[in-house]
Design an enzyme around this catalytic site. Structure first.
Site, mmCIF file in Angstrom:
data_model
loop_
_atom_site.group_PDB
_atom_site.id
_atom_site.type_symbol
_atom_site.label_atom_id
_atom_site.label_comp_id
_atom_site.label_asym_id
_atom_site.label_seq_id
_atom_site.Cartn_x
_atom_site.Cartn_y
_atom_site.Cartn_z
ATOM 1 N N HIS A 1 0.726 -1.215 0.122
ATOM 2 C CA HIS A 1 -0.063 -0.024 0.160
ATOM 3 C C HIS A 1 0.859 1.324 0.109
ATOM 4 O O HIS A 1 1.516 1.504 1.216
ATOM 5 C CB HIS A 1 -0.851 -0.102 1.233
ATOM 6 C CG HIS A 1 -1.723 -1.231 1.222
ATOM 7 N ND1 HIS A 1 -3.094 -1.042 0.636
ATOM 8 C CD2 HIS A 1 -1.765 -2.224 1.826
ATOM 9 C CE1 HIS A 1 -3.762 -2.338 1.000
ATOM 10 N NE2 HIS A 1 -2.879 -3.048 1.440
ATOM 11 N N ASN B 1 -6.825 0.586 -3.188
ATOM 12 C CA ASN B 1 -7.778 1.348 -2.252
ATOM 13 C C ASN B 1 -7.175 2.877 -1.614
ATOM 14 O O ASN B 1 -6.938 2.913 -0.456
ATOM 15 C CB ASN B 1 -7.917 0.514 -0.896
ATOM 16 C CG ASN B 1 -6.693 -0.030 -0.270
ATOM 17 O OD1 ASN B 1 -5.396 -0.059 -0.753
ATOM 18 N ND2 ASN B 1 -7.113 -0.407 1.021
ATOM 19 N N ASP C 1 -8.741 -5.158 -2.627
ATOM 20 C CA ASP C 1 -7.919 -5.400 -1.143
ATOM 21 C C ASP C 1 -8.206 -4.317 -0.088
ATOM 22 O O ASP C 1 -8.317 -3.142 -0.503
ATOM 23 C CB ASP C 1 -6.436 -5.211 -1.289
ATOM 24 C CG ASP C 1 -5.739 -5.430 -0.164
ATOM 25 O OD1 ASP C 1 -5.895 -6.861 0.507
ATOM 26 O OD2 ASP C 1 -4.941 -4.834 0.273
ATOM 27 N N ASP D 1 2.354 -7.006 2.516
ATOM 28 C CA ASP D 1 1.109 -6.363 2.882
ATOM 29 C C ASP D 1 1.504 -5.192 3.751
ATOM 30 O O ASP D 1 0.869 -4.550 4.718
ATOM 31 C CB ASP D 1 0.206 -6.997 3.765
ATOM 32 C CG ASP D 1 -1.339 -6.498 3.859
ATOM 33 O OD1 ASP D 1 -1.430 -5.456 3.232
ATOM 34 O OD2 ASP D 1 -2.043 -6.677 4.926
ATOM 35 N N PHE E 1 -6.261 -0.962 10.914
ATOM 36 C CA PHE E 1 -5.474 -2.100 10.796
ATOM 37 C C PHE E 1 -4.056 -1.911 9.948
ATOM 38 O O PHE E 1 -4.283 -0.905 9.012
ATOM 39 C CB PHE E 1 -6.163 -3.112 10.016
ATOM 40 C CG PHE E 1 -7.269 -3.674 10.907
ATOM 41 C CD1 PHE E 1 -7.173 -4.638 11.773
ATOM 42 C CD2 PHE E 1 -8.770 -3.091 10.738
ATOM 43 C CE1 PHE E 1 -8.401 -5.016 12.504
ATOM 44 C CE2 PHE E 1 -9.750 -3.713 11.259
ATOM 45 C CZ PHE E 1 -9.645 -4.661 12.204
#
Length: 429
Positions: free
Chosen positions: A60, A92, A150, A303, A321
């Site tokens: 990300h 996202n 995701d 991740d 998170f």
């Protein structure tokens, strides 16, 4: 100008190590061997591991829209410092990368700011809802790496099935964050001993595994390459193993934190240990390691999920998170998995480089003449204590304070040095 990495321990495509030289020219590996040109820049890497640059299919970068957490520039520099030469960015963002115009703008920023190769995912549905599908063909034409929502699971079987059919028709993969919203229960950690001790709602394992079970059957019907993000439960491993035995086109990744941590490490409401999926039981952790070793799980992906420190100081029920992961993945896994005899160095390098490249048909992932000169030079004897400052803009890591061994010294992308630990900074690209 040619560049020669001299006298390193080169990880060869056959899985062996050879003490030799790597000659780089025009962004590619020209040759591997003892014969080297005279008209070259020589870099002595004696005693160092020369490995294929790592590939992370799940990061990300937060840009556009959340640049207080991370940017393409800072995230790609974090990647380079960890030996990653290709990373795949999740959609996202704000706006969500769900149309060709946003993806085109994303790649314009990548071209300007990134120091490693960045591939952009596109969303499966508009705005990451489980409603309208995106224009798959237009997004592929704009350079989408694959399709994923995701951060959230696709909640209806019909939408996922139609998405898989469209992706399959374009020879593209569907990459799934598996989470049934009706089974989250507002949880912040795994449903188990820790959730009871902390007095917070827990997220049960079936929240993940039931969607995987649904999706592998949809993937079989659609003849689609279906890739499972951040597997975290023993039930998920079992479903994926059974699906592979049935010949279904399913692949899977596991994160370093799910391999190295379990809920047992969550001794307090420390939000550095809050990630999604949550840290599960020790039995789940063991199943993930076993699944990686037997090939049920194909590769390791970080991740990498940075958050501003002000967001992470909230109570565990409200904090977001996610943890960072790009900078210390190799040293953590080398120290804890290879160092403790759980896997070999050869296996670790395959999971970080060759396997993700092979899964998604990417260039790189191995060192051979004609391949891109995407290379990580690693000092396997060097040690450090993980501590700030980080290249990432964020510092949300549960591994701060861990002692690790095996540090990336230099990273090359298409033959250009983009990171050099001795200088203390990235090399301007």
């Amino acid at each position: 100008m040619k560049t020669v990495l001299v006298n390193g321990m080169v990880f060869m495509p056959d899985g062996e190590f050879m003490q030799t030289n790597v000659v780089i020219a025009d962004g590619k590996i020209l040759s591997i061997g003892n014969d080297v040109p005279a008209d070259a820049e020589f870099i002595d890497v004696s005693g160092k591991l020369v490995a294929p640059g790592f590939i992370d299919v799940h990061v990300h970068l937060r840009e556009p829209g959340f640049t207080h957490k991370e940017t393409i520039a800072s995230g790609s520099m974090a990647a380079a410092s960890g030996g990653f030469t290709q990373i795949c960015a999740m959609p996202n963002t704000k706006p969500v990368i769900d149309n060709a115009a946003v993806l085109t703008d994303f790649y314009a920023t990548v071209k300007r700011d990134a120091v490693v190769k960045v591939h952009g995912y596109a969303a499966i549905t508009d705005s990451l809802t489980s409603e309208e599908l995106v224009d798959f063909a237009a997004l592929k034409a704009a350079g989408a790496f694959a399709f994923t929502n995701d951060g959230v699971g696709v909640q209806t079987a019909d939408v996922m099935y139609r998405a898989m059919q469209q992706a399959a028709s374009l020879d593209m993969a569907v990459v799934a964050h598996c989470e049934d919203n009706s089974l989250i229960y507002g949880g912040a950690v795994h449903q188990g001993e820790v959730s009871e001790r902390l007095g917070v709602n827990g997220i049960p394992s079936i929240c993940e595994s039931v969607q995987i079970a649904r999706d592998v059957l949809l993937a079989e019907a659609a003849d689609c390459h279906y890739h499972v993000c951040h597997v975290s439960t023993k039930e998920s491993v079992r479903v994926i193993r059974d699906a592979k035995r049935a010949g279904i086109r399913v692949s899977a990744e596991v994160t370093p934190h799910h391999l190295l941590l379990s809920e047992d490490e969550v001794v307090a409401a420390d939000t550095h240990f809050k990630m999604n999926p949550p840290l599960r039981s020790r039995a789940d952790q063991i199943a993930l390691i076993e699944g990686l070793l037997d090939g049920t799980i194909d590769c390791i992906a970080t991740d990498h999920a940075p958050h501003h420190r002000d967001e992470k100081v909230q109570p565990i029920t409200k904090a977001p998170f996610g943890i960072i992961g790009l900078e210390h993945t190799f040293s953590l896994l080398y120290s804890e998995l290879v160092g403790n005899g759980i896997c070999s160095l050869e296996q670790l390098l395959d999971w970080l480089s060759y396997k993700p490249a092979a899964l998604f048909g990417m260039s790189g992932g191995k060192l051979a003449p004609g391949q891109p000169a995407d290379i990580a030079v690693i000092d396997l004897d060097a040690t450090e204590t993980i501590a700030e400052p980080f290249y990432s803009l964020s510092a949300n890591s549960p591994f701060i304070g861990w002692e690790t061994q095996g540090l990336v010294e230099q990273t090359f992308v298409d033959g250009k040095k983009v990171f050099d630990r001795k200088s203390g900074v990235g090399i301007e690209h």
